[in-house]
Each structure stands twice: as structure tokens, then as C-alpha cells.
Design a protein around this motif. Structure first.
Motif, PDB file in Angstrom:
ATOM      1  N   ILE A   1      -1.100  51.813  -0.309  1.00  0.00           N
ATOM      2  CA  ILE A   1       0.153  51.527   0.397  1.00  0.00           C
ATOM      3  C   ILE A   1      -0.056  51.639   1.904  1.00  0.00           C
ATOM      4  O   ILE A   1       0.438  50.815   2.673  1.00  0.00           O
TER       5      ILE A   1
ATOM      6  N   TYR B   1       0.362  44.967   7.568  1.00  0.00           N
ATOM      7  CA  TYR B   1       1.665  44.502   8.068  1.00  0.00           C
ATOM      8  C   TYR B   1       1.742  44.669   9.580  1.00  0.00           C
ATOM      9  O   TYR B   1       2.112  43.751  10.318  1.00  0.00           O
TER      10      TYR B   1
ATOM     11  N   LEU C   1       6.552  39.007   5.404  1.00  0.00           N
ATOM     12  CA  LEU C   1       5.545  40.074   5.318  1.00  0.00           C
ATOM     13  C   LEU C   1       6.124  41.347   4.711  1.00  0.00           C
ATOM     14  O   LEU C   1       5.461  42.028   3.926  1.00  0.00           O
ATOM     15  N   VAL C   2       7.363  41.667   5.054  1.00  0.00           N
ATOM     16  CA  VAL C   2       8.012  42.853   4.477  1.00  0.00           C
ATOM     17  C   VAL C   2       8.139  42.672   2.967  1.00  0.00           C
ATOM     18  O   VAL C   2       7.852  43.592   2.193  1.00  0.00           O
TER      19      VAL C   2
ATOM     20  N   SER D   1       3.850  44.225  -3.140  1.00  0.00           N
ATOM     21  CA  SER D   1       2.522  44.776  -3.396  1.00  0.00           C
ATOM     22  C   SER D   1       2.603  46.258  -3.737  1.00  0.00           C
ATOM     23  O   SER D   1       1.940  46.729  -4.655  1.00  0.00           O
ATOM     24  N   ALA D   2       3.422  46.987  -3.004  1.00  0.00           N
ATOM     25  CA  ALA D   2       3.582  48.420  -3.285  1.00  0.00           C
ATOM     26  C   ALA D   2       4.166  48.618  -4.682  1.00  0.00           C
ATOM     27  O   ALA D   2       3.717  49.500  -5.432  1.00  0.00           O
TER      28      ALA D   2
ATOM     29  N   ARG E   1       4.692  43.057   1.411  1.00  0.00           N
ATOM     30  CA  ARG E   1       4.292  44.471   1.415  1.00  0.00           C
ATOM     31  C   ARG E   1       5.026  45.250   0.342  1.00  0.00           C
ATOM     32  O   ARG E   1       4.433  46.002  -0.430  1.00  0.00           O
ATOM     33  N   ASP E   2       6.340  45.051   0.244  1.00  0.00           N
ATOM     34  CA  ASP E   2       7.135  45.786  -0.736  1.00  0.00           C
ATOM     35  C   ASP E   2       6.758  45.404  -2.161  1.00  0.00           C
ATOM     36  O   ASP E   2       6.653  46.261  -3.034  1.00  0.00           O
TER      37      ASP E   2
ATOM     38  N   LEU F   1      -1.688  48.514   3.145  1.00  0.00           N
ATOM     39  CA  LEU F   1      -0.718  47.423   3.248  1.00  0.00           C
ATOM     40  C   LEU F   1       0.126  47.572   4.509  1.00  0.00           C
ATOM     41  O   LEU F   1       0.409  46.582   5.186  1.00  0.00           O
ATOM     42  N   ASP F   2       0.513  48.810   4.821  1.00  0.00           N
ATOM     43  CA  ASP F   2       1.281  49.049   6.048  1.00  0.00           C
ATOM     44  C   ASP F   2       0.464  48.689   7.289  1.00  0.00           C
ATOM     45  O   ASP F   2       0.986  48.093   8.239  1.00  0.00           O
TER      46      ASP F   2
END
Length: 150
Positions: A10, A17, A40-41, A47-48, A44-45, A13-14
Motif C-alpha cells: 500500500i 500516486y 489515480l485515486v 489496488s489496495a 490506488r484504492d 502504491l501511495d
């Protein structure tokens, strides 16, 4: 997958981003930039969320199947191009698994042999799915495929 590994993924990923966000600033109109950042948000979310789902799954039994798949593809790279012959390979392994199960239950067969057949069956089922091309052909690449080998 343990909690630390999940948090590490995570965090990566951040970082991705933030890096992408920095690259975008100044090079896009504000409207497009906001749209890109929103996307992108979401990525990212999602993927998490996917990483958390994977972390909660018990995928331990899958590893021997994937190892067997790799071994089989290396040893026998050719695979039937038609679904009938490809399914027959899976069926052959499944038949061996049933035989091993009968031997295990009724004839004192070994658990190890039964589990090995289950792994081989799973590997061939995955190989079938990987190579399925959606064509309804009855022609196969039999000259490149050794039907006696698994």
C-alpha cells in the motif's frame, strides 16, 4: 501475505500516486489534471482493496500447482490447439487423481500420491484456461504434442 507486506504494498502504491501526481502538475490543464488525479485515486484504492482481498485468501495450496504448471510447460511446451484434445489432457490427469483416491481409500495408497495427482490436475486445468483461444476447432497440433506425456 502478512500485515507488514500488505502495508508495504500500500505504501508503494501511495508513492506511485505521489510521483505520478508530481509529474502531472504543470503539464496538463487543470481540468484534465483533476480528472487524471481522480483516476489515480481510484486505481490506488482499488489496488489496495485487491491486495487486502489477496491477503485474506488462503492461497497456500495454489503454489504447488503453479510450480507444477511451470515444470510441465518447460518439459512439454507444446499444447493442443483445440479444446477437445486440451480437455482430454485435463481429464487424463483427473482420472489419475480418481485412481489415486480409490487406492488411498480402499487399498492403502499414499496420501502423497493422491495430493500429487491433485496438483497435476490443477496445473493442467490452469494450462487449459491459459491456452484456451475460444475457437471451436477440432484440428489440433498433434504432430507437436506428445499425447503420452503430462
Amino acid at each position: 501475505m502478512n500485515e507488514n507486506l500488505l502495508n508495504t504494498e500500500i505504501d508503494k502504491l501511495d508513492e506511485l500516486y505521489e510521483g505520478l501526481k508530481d509529474c502531472i502538475y504543470g503539464e496538463m490543464p487543470v481540468g484534465k489534471m483533476n480528472k487524471a488525479l481522480g483516476l489515480l485515486v481510484k486505481i490506488r484504492d482499488q489496488s489496495a482493496t485487491n491486495i487486502q482481498r489477496l491477503a485474506a485468501m488462503d492461497v497456500g495450496p495454489v503454489y504447488p500447482i503453479l510450480e507444477e504448471l511451470e515444470r510441465a510447460e518447460t518439459k512439454h511446451p507444446a499444447w493442443p490447439s483445440d479444446p477437445i484434445h486440451a480437455a482430454a489432457v485435463v481429464q487424463e490427469e483427473c482420472g489419475e487423481m480418481v485412481k489415486a483416491a480409490v487406492q488411498y481409500v480402499y487399498e492403502g495408497g499414499e496420501e502423497k500420491a493422491l495430493l500429487a495427482e491433485a496438483v497435476q490436475t490443477g496445473a493442467m486445468a490452469i494450462r487449459f484456461l491459459k491456452n484456451f483461444n475460444g475457437r471451436k476447432t477440432t484440428r489440433s497440433v498433434t504432430d507437436e504434442f506428445d499425447c503420452s506425456a503430462t
